[in-house]
Design a protein around this motif. Sequence first.
Motif, PDB file in Angstrom:
ATOM      1  N   GLU A 317       0.837  -1.206   0.000  1.00 47.63           N
ATOM      2  CA  GLU A 317       0.000   0.000   0.000  1.00 47.63           C
ATOM      3  C   GLU A 317       0.876   1.262   0.000  1.00 47.63           C
ATOM      4  OE1 GLU A 317      -2.610   0.456   3.447  1.00 47.63           O
ATOM      5  OE2 GLU A 317      -2.537   2.600   3.092  1.00 47.63           O
ATOM      6  N   MET A 318       1.932   1.207   0.810  1.00 45.70           N
ATOM      7  CA  MET A 318       2.853   2.343   0.891  1.00 45.70           C
ATOM      8  C   MET A 318       3.435   2.680  -0.482  1.00 45.70           C
ATOM      9  SD  MET A 318       5.908   2.311   3.665  1.00 45.70           S
ATOM     10  CE  MET A 318       7.193   1.340   2.890  1.00 45.70           C
ATOM     11  N   TRP A 319       3.766   1.642  -1.224  1.00 46.28           N
ATOM     12  CA  TRP A 319       4.385   1.864  -2.539  1.00 46.28           C
ATOM     13  C   TRP A 319       3.366   2.225  -3.616  1.00 46.28           C
ATOM     14  CZ3 TRP A 319       9.353   2.454  -3.956  1.00 46.28           C
ATOM     15  CH2 TRP A 319      10.289   2.235  -2.956  1.00 46.28           C
ATOM     16  N   GLN A 320       2.153   1.673  -3.479  1.00 45.19           N
ATOM     17  CA  GLN A 320       1.187   1.850  -4.574  1.00 45.19           C
ATOM     18  C   GLN A 320       0.320   3.090  -4.437  1.00 45.19           C
ATOM     19  OE1 GLN A 320      -0.655  -1.956  -4.318  1.00 45.19           O
ATOM     20  NE2 GLN A 320       1.120  -2.974  -5.201  1.00 45.19           N
ATOM     21  N   THR A 321       0.034   3.517  -3.201  1.00 44.72           N
ATOM     22  CA  THR A 321      -0.983   4.568  -3.102  1.00 44.72           C
ATOM     23  C   THR A 321      -0.528   5.857  -2.432  1.00 44.72           C
ATOM     24  OG1 THR A 321      -1.892   3.897  -0.977  1.00 44.72           O
ATOM     25  CG2 THR A 321      -2.774   2.774  -2.903  1.00 44.72           C
ATOM     26  N   TRP A 322       0.674   5.889  -1.880  1.00 45.15           N
ATOM     27  CA  TRP A 322       1.084   7.129  -1.204  1.00 45.15           C
ATOM     28  C   TRP A 322       1.498   8.176  -2.222  1.00 45.15           C
ATOM     29  CZ3 TRP A 322       4.179   6.181   3.945  1.00 45.15           C
ATOM     30  CH2 TRP A 322       3.393   5.389   4.792  1.00 45.15           C
ATOM     31  N   GLU A 323       1.272   9.425  -1.876  1.00 49.55           N
ATOM     32  CA  GLU A 323       1.574  10.540  -2.775  1.00 49.55           C
ATOM     33  C   GLU A 323       3.036  10.486  -3.244  1.00 49.55           C
ATOM     34  OE1 GLU A 323      -0.467  13.013  -3.922  1.00 49.55           O
ATOM     35  OE2 GLU A 323       1.191  13.925  -5.008  1.00 49.55           O
ATOM     36  N   ILE A 324       3.961  10.325  -2.297  1.00 53.84           N
ATOM     37  CA  ILE A 324       5.358  10.048  -2.663  1.00 53.84           C
ATOM     38  C   ILE A 324       5.619   8.659  -2.100  1.00 53.84           C
ATOM     39  CG2 ILE A 324       7.758  10.746  -2.422  1.00 53.84           C
ATOM     40  CD1 ILE A 324       6.766  13.559  -1.817  1.00 53.84           C
ATOM     41  N   ALA A 335      -9.556  13.868  -7.719  1.00 56.01           N
ATOM     42  CA  ALA A 335      -9.715  15.151  -8.417  1.00 56.01           C
ATOM     43  C   ALA A 335      -8.342  15.703  -8.839  1.00 56.01           C
ATOM     44  CB  ALA A 335     -10.419  16.144  -7.506  1.00 56.01           C
ATOM     45  N   THR A 336      -7.355  15.568  -7.970  1.00 57.63           N
ATOM     46  CA  THR A 336      -5.999  16.055  -8.297  1.00 57.63           C
ATOM     47  C   THR A 336      -5.441  15.249  -9.456  1.00 57.63           C
ATOM     48  OG1 THR A 336      -5.754  16.246  -5.918  1.00 57.63           O
ATOM     49  CG2 THR A 336      -3.786  16.655  -7.231  1.00 57.63           C
ATOM     50  N   LYS A 337      -5.633  13.930  -9.346  1.00 56.50           N
ATOM     51  CA  LYS A 337      -5.120  13.034 -10.386  1.00 56.50           C
ATOM     52  C   LYS A 337      -5.728  13.417 -11.748  1.00 56.50           C
ATOM     53  CE  LYS A 337      -5.037   8.744  -8.665  1.00 56.50           C
ATOM     54  NZ  LYS A 337      -5.534   7.396  -8.502  1.00 56.50           N
TER      55      LYS A 337
END
Length: 343
Positions: A317-324, A335-337
């Motif tokens: 999850e840390m690798w796939q969904t965090w902003e950095i 919305a940002t995406k």
Amino acid sequence: MAETTTFTNATQILEPFRGVKKVTIEEYFTSGHRTCQGCESALVMKLMVKAAGPRTIVLGSTGCMYVANTTYYTTPWVVPWMHTQLGSSGSAALGTAAGLKALMSKGKMKAEPINVIAFCGDGGGADMGIGAISATLTHKEYNSLILLYDNESYANTDIQLSGMTPYGAHTTFSPPGKAKRLIHTRWKKNMAGMMAAGHPECRYVATVCASYAVEMMNKVRRALTIGGPTFIHSLDPCPKGWDYDPMLSHELGELAIETGIFPLYEVEDGRVKYYGKTKAIVEGRARKPVREYLLKQGRFAHFIEEDLAYFQAKVDEMWQTWEIPAVVPFKRLDATKAALEAR
Ligand SMILES: Cc1ncc(C[n+]2csc(CCOP(=O)(O)OP(=O)(O)O)c2C)c(N)n1
Ligand code: SF4
Ligand SMILES: [Mg+2]
């Protein structure tokens, strides 16, 4: 009488070591300590001060790196060193840097750049002393480096749970039992990310692991060269607390990086840069399964498949969904995406 020169905020310019053959041979942390066989934190001390060089003052809060390094009139420190209270590495760094600046400004000391490094453990730094570290990172007029050596427990007092202890680990405060297999079910704090994200006056934050010794020393040299208040988080395998054969320290450090559990990065003037094997993972290299790291350590011996799967899912999850990835845990808003994609 001391020479009077105008004090500036100049730092020592410590160029990176370009390969292991270029590393200086002088040691400033030598024999005379009593750390456990295979103690990675002792290696971190040795590399940290080797990277900094002789014109350095080291301060350190209570913990293994104080107690085992200063016993009955023996010490491995060759440079000036001072112990400070458990939650006070931040205050010690700032106070020493300010004191040096005052003495130099008044002409009571020769004006020259002197490195100030304060180290702390995860208990002393990420739990008890986090406020003082945060305060120090706001004072851009003083040059200091705070290095947090993270052995993931209050090791010196017999391996108690800290805010940096990984999920599910067996410590003296979280012994697995029949009624409850996992006592500790909190995910580890993101200390370097927190320091980088919240301190706009801090120009440099890095994560390091002594299994990659030259890179680790070069991050210390960069922090000291760039100046102002800086912060480094080092992940240190600890044979006693993690319960493994001391010969595995180096390998466990590598596995922490290769599984993606502990990413190597630096944040300089607000820019995140991954390095080493973490950079390769960001660029597409597969991460090793976390079980290869966890099952080499006795503190996870009680894990069943379900626990391993949960740990793996959290790292994924840390690798796939965090902003950095692995640094700033803000989930990217749809919305940002969409707005970014529409540009
Ligand atoms: C204010 C205070 N509380 C408790 C202690 C007892 N104590 C000494 S070392 C230590 C453990 C520190 O843990 P950490 O900072 O992670 O360093 P490590 O021992 O793991 O190297 C504790 C709790 C103390 N010295 N001071
Ligand atoms: S308990 Fe861990 S950190 Fe402390 S001296 Fe032993 S190996 Fe090093
Ligand atoms: Mg500790």
